[in-house]
Design an enzyme around this catalytic site. Structure first.
Site, PDB file in Angstrom:
ATOM      1  N   ASP A 280       2.011  -4.005  -2.109  1.00  0.00           N
ATOM      2  CA  ASP A 280       2.911  -4.382  -2.990  1.00  0.00           C
ATOM      3  C   ASP A 280       3.748  -3.036  -3.116  1.00  0.00           C
ATOM      4  O   ASP A 280       3.324  -1.919  -2.645  1.00  0.00           O
ATOM      5  CB  ASP A 280       2.773  -4.919  -4.285  1.00  0.00           C
ATOM      6  CG  ASP A 280       3.918  -5.457  -4.984  1.00  0.00           C
ATOM      7  OD1 ASP A 280       5.103  -5.115  -4.404  1.00  0.00           O
ATOM      8  OD2 ASP A 280       3.797  -6.393  -5.962  1.00  0.00           O
TER       9      ASP A 280
HETATM   10  C1  BGC Z   1       7.118  -7.067  -6.407  1.00  0.00           C
HETATM   11  C2  BGC Z   1       7.078  -7.895  -5.139  1.00  0.00           C
HETATM   12  C3  BGC Z   1       7.986  -7.953  -4.293  1.00  0.00           C
HETATM   13  C4  BGC Z   1       8.383  -6.404  -3.869  1.00  0.00           C
HETATM   14  C5  BGC Z   1       9.624  -6.104  -2.989  1.00  0.00           C
HETATM   15  C6  BGC Z   1       7.626  -5.681  -5.973  1.00  0.00           C
HETATM   16  O1  BGC Z   1       8.003  -5.172  -6.943  1.00  0.00           O
HETATM   17  O2  BGC Z   1       6.107  -6.949  -7.161  1.00  0.00           O
HETATM   18  O3  BGC Z   1       6.763  -9.381  -5.505  1.00  0.00           O
HETATM   19  O4  BGC Z   1       7.722  -8.542  -2.947  1.00  0.00           O
HETATM   20  O5  BGC Z   1       8.723  -5.576  -5.147  1.00  0.00           O
HETATM   21  O6  BGC Z   1      10.653  -6.302  -3.508  1.00  0.00           O
END
Ligand code: BGC
Length: 764
Positions: A280
């Site tokens: 993530d």
């Molecule tokens: C979130 C994810 C997301 C990623 C990309 C993160 O802050 O936890 O769920 O896919 O950002 O946008």
């Protein structure tokens, strides 16, 4: 002659002067192994770099980096003209490894469907699958190859803002929805030009963050993990999800991004997952803040050794991995495995066969990405209508007459951005139908619609400030500058002239988002004051709720004449809500998550474990498990939802009272639509294990059937119970069934059930 593609499996050596056959593109393994063999260390590390388009790097620089083989994919660039030059840059790189383009396509792309909780409330798996198929269709035609979805984290603590994004509290329902979403995104294969690859998230247990506070730790018994929280990830993977995104939280003391047990033993070894593992956002750097890595080198080493393949918006892999591999601190085999999996996802997305598969030709680019004809409004409306849950309907207040004079009041009645909900991908508020617009259209030429805003969504400057800093392109909360009193007075004046009040209240969408954890679950004070003032008018009061989590609605339950949960219902939300309010559509949604009476009651999930001193309604509460200040049990139970029809389910009839492990029991019930209009409902089957070697839940959803019945129609439904349905994880984490008595319960929600008993016989 040039030696182009030396293939490891080839029998002839290039150096001998003879020429290899290039490994065939049809042989995935050979093709990728060959490629890896020819990659430099820097190229391998480059493939593991996923960058966010935007703040991270200027565009010109990005293309140079791609051409130098130092970037593997991007996210957040979402149009063909944006992505084409990047793919062209990749085609200028030494090995011409294609880029992929990803985005958070969570509940629709250009057309926004209801949020996850809304989708799940429909219990309509084919329709849910269709919503993901359309999202994929729209996203792929914008050159996207991959989505970071579905979010399948079980959420049992509604304080957690991302409750909105997932599919609720129940392992069985969330797993079925997860599979449907994956099938919708990927179809028969993620290599189709009209499909995209699904990356299921957040692995694992993200929904169980302590206290519902985002990014907090998760500390959980293995039994609970296996029994309740892991099944949805597994279901998505078994349905073919090409990727897995690693959660930001720690799992029992080790951050998921450094958790070898999670990513190697469980995911790869036990589940046999072959796809790509994605970090993530910034999660590798966060290993230092978690306090498991002393410096960046250690963080990168921990993550890659644990099995984090591609690093999202994080610089540690490119800074540290080359040194770590050269020094032997990370073996090249580990790096090669990560690259192999990642290249495998590119292969599976069809990108080696055609890097421009979804980018297409420039002459076919849409002139306007937001053009109306690119939207799928009918499908969005159908999905939204099915996602709504009728919570109350006293004296048939609903449906409303189209001849009525309706006072539509509330801060969410005419707020396009809040129709979309959070994570609304490329959906734009300008294309969202608000409730005001939807109702005006429905009433046109007949009744009358009056409108007053009545209150701001909140008057708390701290909350407003927080929401407006959530990093979106535009302010989330646009305030009416009048005083609360002036707005209230106007609302009461408007209400006084109407036959009925429809109050659109709830949360601004940013209140149910990532990092938006709440300590309260009631409506903000400004809206409570509004509802009290409206109630005092004595007019029938219909509440239309827009929110991304269960709310504590005791006063509202007592005082509203009708109450419709609409979640954030998407681009066509306003039309869909009007369809339900005026009876053009009979509501059929069922709650995928329990509504508590108050924050203090959390957790309230229905399938809790059995106790030695359970609270038993109707008997004295002393020395039983309860809260003594307010009634126990949920405000609205899991699986609950009313209809304009009246459905009756008969007592279940079992084909046998005993069953051997290799036999099945058939459970028959009849459902009757005793109402005067056609409608749909969901018949739910729960099981309860009467005695086992470990404590078992009071009941667990094991099957359901969504049925549509004409007025007066009777349908016989037949369910099957077999031994695998009776299995659970025992104290040694074996997935077993144990002989003995079981109860089967059927009903239209988790509380009002009729039951029968049967016995599983010991194996001979
Ligand atoms: C979130 C994810 C997301 C990623 C990309 C993160 O802050 O936890 O769920 O896919 O950002 O946008």
């Amino acid at each position: 002659m040039k030696c182009l593609h030396p293939l490891a499996l080839a029998t002839l050596l290039c150096t001998s002067g003879l020429v290899f056959a290039s490994p065939s593109l049809d042989d995935k393994e050979a093709f990728i192994n060959d490629l890896i063999q020819r990659m430099t260390l820097e190229e391998k590390v480059g493939q593991l770099r996923l960058i966010s388009i935007g703040a991270e790097m200027p565009r010109q620089r990005i293309r140079q980096e791609i051409a130098a083989g130092r970037i593997g994919g991007t996210f957040n660039s979402i149009s063909r003209p944006e992505n084409r030059p990047m793919q062209e840059a990749a085609m200028r790189s030494r090995l011409k490894i294609p880029m992929f383009f990803a985005y958070d396509v969570i509940h629709g792309h250009r057309t926004t469907f209801p949020i996850g909780l809304g989708l799940a409330s429909s219990w309509d798996l084919p329709l849910i699958e269709n919503s993901a198929r359309i999202a994929a269709l729209e996203a792929s035609s914008d050159s996207l190859d991959m989505t970071f979805a579905p979010t399948v984290d079980i959420a049992r603590d509604p304080r957690w803002g991302r409750t909105s994004e997932g599919f609720g509290e129940d392992p069985f329902l969330v797993s079925r929805v997860a599979e449907s979403m994956v099938r919708g995104y990927q179809g028969e294969g993620a290599n189709s030009p009209q499909r995209i690859m699904s990356v299921v998230k957040h692995f694992a247990l993200y929904g169980a963050v302590e206290g519902g506070r985002d990014y907090n730790v998760v500390d959980m018994s293995p039994m609970r993990m296996y029994q309740d929280y892991l099944p949805p990830y597994r279901a998505a993977i078994d349905a073919g999800a090409g990727g897995v995104m690693v959660a930001l939280n720690a799992v029992n003391g080790v951050p998921a991004s450094a958790n070898t047990w999670l990513l190697q033993d469980l995911l790869r070894r036990d589940w046999g997952f072959k796809g790509g593992v994605f970090s993530d956002h910034g999660a590798i750097t966060e290993l230092m803040r978690h306090g498991v890595a002393a410096d960046g080198a250690e963080a990168a080493r921990l993550a890659i050794n644990a099995g984090v393949g591609m690093s999202m918006a994080d610089t540690l892999y490119d800074q540290e991995l080359p040194k770590l591999v050269k020094s032997g601190a990370v073996s090249e085999t580990v790096l090669d495995d990560a690259v192999r999996h990642l290249l495998g996802t590119k292969y599976d997305m069809g990108l080696f066969h055609d890097p421009f598969l979804r980018i297409g030709r420039a002459e076919d680019d849409p002139a306007d990405v937001n053009a109306e004809q690119r939207l799928h409004r009918d499908e969005a409306r159908a999905m939204a209508r099915d996602s709504m849950v009728l919570l109350e309907n006293h004296a048939d207040t609903l449906p409303l007459s189209k001849k009525a004079t309706v006072a539509l009041i509330g801060p969410l009645a005419d707020s396009p951005v809040d129709m979309l909900g959070s994570w609304s991908a490329a959906g734009i508020p300008e294309q969202a139908v608000t409730l005001r617009t939807g109702m005006a259209k429905a009433l046109k030429g007949q009744g009358m619609l009056m409108y007053a805003r009545g209150a701001n969504v909140t008057d708390d400057p701290h909350v407003i400030n927080y929401l407006n800093q959530l990093n979106w392109d535009r302010p989330e909360v646009v305030l009416d500058k009048r005083t609360p009193q002036a707005m209230l007075e106007e609302a009461v004046r408007v209400a006084a002239q109407a036959d009925v009040i429809v109050a659109a209240v709830g949360e601004a969408r940013g209140m149910s988002h990532e990092s938006s954890s709440r300590t309260r679950l009631d409506l903000p004070d400004s809206q409570q004051a509004l509802l009290r003032a409206l109630k005092a008018t004595g007019k029938p009061l219909v509440l239309v709720l827009m929110n991304g989590r269960p709310l504590a609605l005791s006063w509202e339950k007592e005082n509203a004449d009708a109450m419709l949960e609409t979640w954030y219902s998407g681009t066509e939300g306003g039309n869909a809500i009007a369809d339900v309010l005026f009876g053009d559509h009979n509501p059929s949604g069922k709650l995928p998550i329990t509504f508590p009476r108050s924050v203090g009651q959390i957790p309230t999930y229905y399938n809790h474990l059995r106790l030695g001193r359970p609270y038993t309604p109707g008997t004295p509460g002393n020395y039983t498990s309860q809260y003594f200040e307010e009634p126990n049990g949920p405000l609205y139970p899991f699986g609950y939802g009313l209809s304009y029809s009246d459905f009756k389910v008969s007592a279940p009839k079992l084909s046998a009272e005993r069953m051997a492990a290799d036999e099945k029991i058939r459970v028959n019930v009849t459902v009757r639509n005793a109402g005067t209009r056609a409608g749909a409902t969901v018949v739910q089957l729960y099981l309860r294990d009467e005695a086992a070697s470990v404590i078992r839940p009071v009941k667990e959803l094991k099957d359901f059937r969504r049925v549509k019945l004409e007025a007066g129609e009777v349908r016989e439904l037949s369910f099957e119970i077999d031994e695998p349905m009776l299995r659970f994880y025992d104290a040694s984490l074996r997935h077993v069934s144990e002989p003995g008595a079981f109860r089967v319960q059927l009903g239209l929600d988790s509380e009002n059930v009729q039951e029968a008993r049967f016995e599983l016989l010991p194996r001979q």
